[in-house]
Design an enzyme around this catalytic site. Sequence first.
Site, mmCIF file in Angstrom:
data_model
loop_
_atom_site.group_PDB
_atom_site.id
_atom_site.type_symbol
_atom_site.label_atom_id
_atom_site.label_comp_id
_atom_site.label_asym_id
_atom_site.label_seq_id
_atom_site.Cartn_x
_atom_site.Cartn_y
_atom_site.Cartn_z
ATOM 1 N N HIS A 86 45.610 54.610 -23.893
ATOM 2 C CA HIS A 86 46.179 55.693 -24.689
ATOM 3 C C HIS A 86 45.137 56.765 -24.968
ATOM 4 O O HIS A 86 43.957 56.603 -24.672
ATOM 5 C CB HIS A 86 46.808 55.173 -25.996
ATOM 6 C CG HIS A 86 45.835 54.743 -27.051
ATOM 7 N ND1 HIS A 86 46.213 54.463 -28.344
ATOM 8 C CD2 HIS A 86 44.491 54.559 -27.016
ATOM 9 C CE1 HIS A 86 45.155 54.119 -29.050
ATOM 10 N NE2 HIS A 86 44.103 54.160 -28.280
ATOM 11 N N GLU A 128 44.665 46.063 -32.666
ATOM 12 C CA GLU A 128 44.167 46.977 -31.631
ATOM 13 C C GLU A 128 42.775 46.534 -31.181
ATOM 14 O O GLU A 128 42.401 46.714 -30.021
ATOM 15 C CB GLU A 128 44.138 48.416 -32.145
ATOM 16 C CG GLU A 128 43.820 49.430 -31.065
ATOM 17 C CD GLU A 128 44.069 50.843 -31.537
ATOM 18 O OE1 GLU A 128 45.005 51.479 -31.019
ATOM 19 O OE2 GLU A 128 43.356 51.308 -32.443
ATOM 20 N N HIS A 166 41.646 55.776 -22.792
ATOM 21 C CA HIS A 166 40.850 54.549 -22.908
ATOM 22 C C HIS A 166 41.809 53.411 -23.214
ATOM 23 O O HIS A 166 42.958 53.647 -23.587
ATOM 24 C CB HIS A 166 39.777 54.686 -24.010
ATOM 25 C CG HIS A 166 40.361 54.848 -25.372
ATOM 26 N ND1 HIS A 166 40.781 56.059 -25.876
ATOM 27 C CD2 HIS A 166 40.643 53.936 -26.327
ATOM 28 C CE1 HIS A 166 41.280 55.877 -27.083
ATOM 29 N NE2 HIS A 166 41.217 54.594 -27.385
ATOM 30 N N ASP A 186 52.785 46.634 -20.957
ATOM 31 C CA ASP A 186 51.587 46.015 -20.372
ATOM 32 C C ASP A 186 51.112 46.779 -19.140
ATOM 33 O O ASP A 186 51.909 47.093 -18.246
ATOM 34 C CB ASP A 186 51.875 44.557 -20.010
ATOM 35 C CG ASP A 186 50.607 43.787 -19.667
ATOM 36 O OD1 ASP A 186 49.540 44.095 -20.251
ATOM 37 O OD2 ASP A 186 50.681 42.877 -18.825
ATOM 38 N N HIS A 187 49.814 47.076 -19.118
ATOM 39 C CA HIS A 187 49.181 47.832 -18.029
ATOM 40 C C HIS A 187 49.792 49.219 -17.850
ATOM 41 O O HIS A 187 49.819 49.757 -16.740
ATOM 42 C CB HIS A 187 49.204 47.045 -16.709
ATOM 43 C CG HIS A 187 48.223 45.908 -16.709
ATOM 44 N ND1 HIS A 187 48.441 44.742 -17.407
ATOM 45 C CD2 HIS A 187 47.007 45.766 -16.151
ATOM 46 C CE1 HIS A 187 47.410 43.939 -17.249
ATOM 47 N NE2 HIS A 187 46.514 44.532 -16.497
ATOM 48 N N CYS A 217 38.663 58.784 -29.592
ATOM 49 C CA CYS A 217 40.037 58.407 -29.206
ATOM 50 C C CYS A 217 40.791 59.570 -28.577
ATOM 51 O O CYS A 217 41.855 59.379 -27.991
ATOM 52 C CB CYS A 217 40.797 57.873 -30.420
ATOM 53 S SG CYS A 217 40.110 56.336 -31.026
ATOM 54 N N HIS A 265 42.954 49.331 -24.641
ATOM 55 C CA HIS A 265 42.791 48.270 -25.644
ATOM 56 C C HIS A 265 43.507 47.019 -25.157
ATOM 57 O O HIS A 265 44.502 47.104 -24.426
ATOM 58 C CB HIS A 265 43.417 48.670 -26.983
ATOM 59 C CG HIS A 265 42.723 49.791 -27.665
ATOM 60 N ND1 HIS A 265 41.530 49.629 -28.341
ATOM 61 C CD2 HIS A 265 43.039 51.097 -27.779
ATOM 62 C CE1 HIS A 265 41.162 50.788 -28.852
ATOM 63 N NE2 HIS A 265 42.049 51.713 -28.525
HETATM 64 NI NI NI Z 1 42.186 53.692 -28.946
#
Ligand code: NI
Length: 136
Positions: A15, A125, A40, A80-81, A34, A42
């Site tokens: 995100h 997160e 990036h 996911d992914h 961010c 998580h």
């Molecule tokens: Ni983040």
Amino acid sequence: MRVTVHRKAHFNAAHRLYRKDWSFEKNDEIFGKCNNPNFHGHNYELIASVTGEIDPETGYVIDVKILKDIIKSEVEDAFDHKNLNIEVPEFQNLNPTVENIAVVIYNKVKAKLNPKFDLEITLYETPRNFVTYSGK
Ligand code: NI
């Protein structure tokens, strides 16, 4: 007797935190790293907690297989992914903070659950940062 059944799951997703209607400078000031335009990732850890009465016949509050399948279709298959900003419709105009992701997950899972159940979503997160949402 009201008992809470918890089911854990996880998904990896990318995100970027920013608002389209703010300048890069303002986004940088509020969201820092961010706001990296290259995104990036998580490793999100999810706990879905379902509260209800124990069924006297089965001894279950909910068959965990039902909860597992809902999480798979509504969360894992959807997120996911994925790049949340780009690939997930719910975040086209919603900043994918862990708070907002938890609310989206709550709404998706709640819609598939028997309405007699209460639901709480816990979303990590990072191992140290997590939120909870129970629809209030
Ligand atoms: Ni983040």
